[in-house]
Write a protein that holds these residues in place. Sequence first.
Motif, short mmCIF file in Angstrom:
data_model
loop_
_atom_site.label_atom_id
_atom_site.label_comp_id
_atom_site.label_asym_id
_atom_site.label_seq_id
_atom_site.Cartn_x
_atom_site.Cartn_y
_atom_site.Cartn_z
N PRO A 93 -65.63 -73.18 -18.98
CA PRO A 93 -64.54 -72.76 -19.67
C PRO A 93 -64.54 -71.58 -20.59
O PRO A 93 -65.34 -71.02 -20.63
N GLU A 146 -62.68 -71.96 -14.24
CA GLU A 146 -63.26 -72.64 -15.71
C GLU A 146 -63.54 -73.88 -15.59
O GLU A 146 -63.89 -74.46 -16.41
N ASP A 147 -63.50 -74.69 -14.46
CA ASP A 147 -64.14 -76.10 -14.44
C ASP A 147 -65.78 -76.01 -15.01
O ASP A 147 -66.19 -76.77 -15.90
N TRP A 148 -66.23 -75.12 -14.25
CA TRP A 148 -67.82 -75.00 -14.53
C TRP A 148 -68.28 -74.29 -15.96
O TRP A 148 -69.27 -74.60 -16.35
N HIS A 199 -65.75 -83.52 -17.42
CA HIS A 199 -66.01 -83.19 -15.86
C HIS A 199 -67.43 -82.60 -16.11
O HIS A 199 -67.65 -81.92 -17.14
N THR A 255 -70.16 -79.63 -16.07
CA THR A 255 -70.31 -78.35 -16.07
C THR A 255 -71.50 -77.68 -15.88
O THR A 255 -72.56 -78.50 -15.35
N SER A 280 -67.37 -81.85 -21.97
CA SER A 280 -66.19 -81.85 -21.26
C SER A 280 -66.13 -83.32 -20.45
O SER A 280 -66.81 -84.12 -20.32
#
Length: 198
Positions: free
Chosen positions: A84, A80-82, A151, A153, A149
């Motif tokens: 969501p 899900e980090d890259w 972070h 993506t 986000s």
Amino acid sequence: MIQLYDFVLSGNCHKVRLLLSILNLDYESVPVNLKAGEHKTERFLQLNPCGQVPVFVDGDVILRDSQAILVYLARRYGGEDWLPLELEAIAKIMQWLSFAANEIANSLAAARRYFIFKGQLDIDLTQQKAYQVLQILDRHLTNNQWLESSHPTIADLACFPYVGLAADAKVALDNYPHVIAWCDRIKRLPGYVSMPGL
């Protein structure tokens, strides 16, 4: 094994190489000689009727278009980090994928193509569009470390290469400090790989 039909000077191919490296995925790079017209051969057109790189093969899955490949890699291998799962977050990332495929492609990427591959276009108008794109990015990044986000993506990876290659398009980044800082953050990501011009 994953295969990437690749051209080393393509920013669109670089997006995919970058995510493959960040995700630490093994793959076979299949160079495509665009100058020799390999992308227009019958064999290649069976993979991608548009006759463009990159083309991505993962088992029975064959994908063209760098944005589509980023979505696939992020969802299948990146968690899900890259990309969501939440609907609004996905939609906001998709806005940037569209921005990469339209605004960036028709300005920074097009101007770079003009100078490197001797394309034909109105270079003054194209560079003017490039500066408008950079202004939009710089304004957005004033209060954001990443495009969406807290972070990085795939939005960042989709937009990065042709912005980072702005010098090849004879477009200066000097007046866009937030864009420069964002490019530097991407270059410091674990697994980052470069390409000629970056």
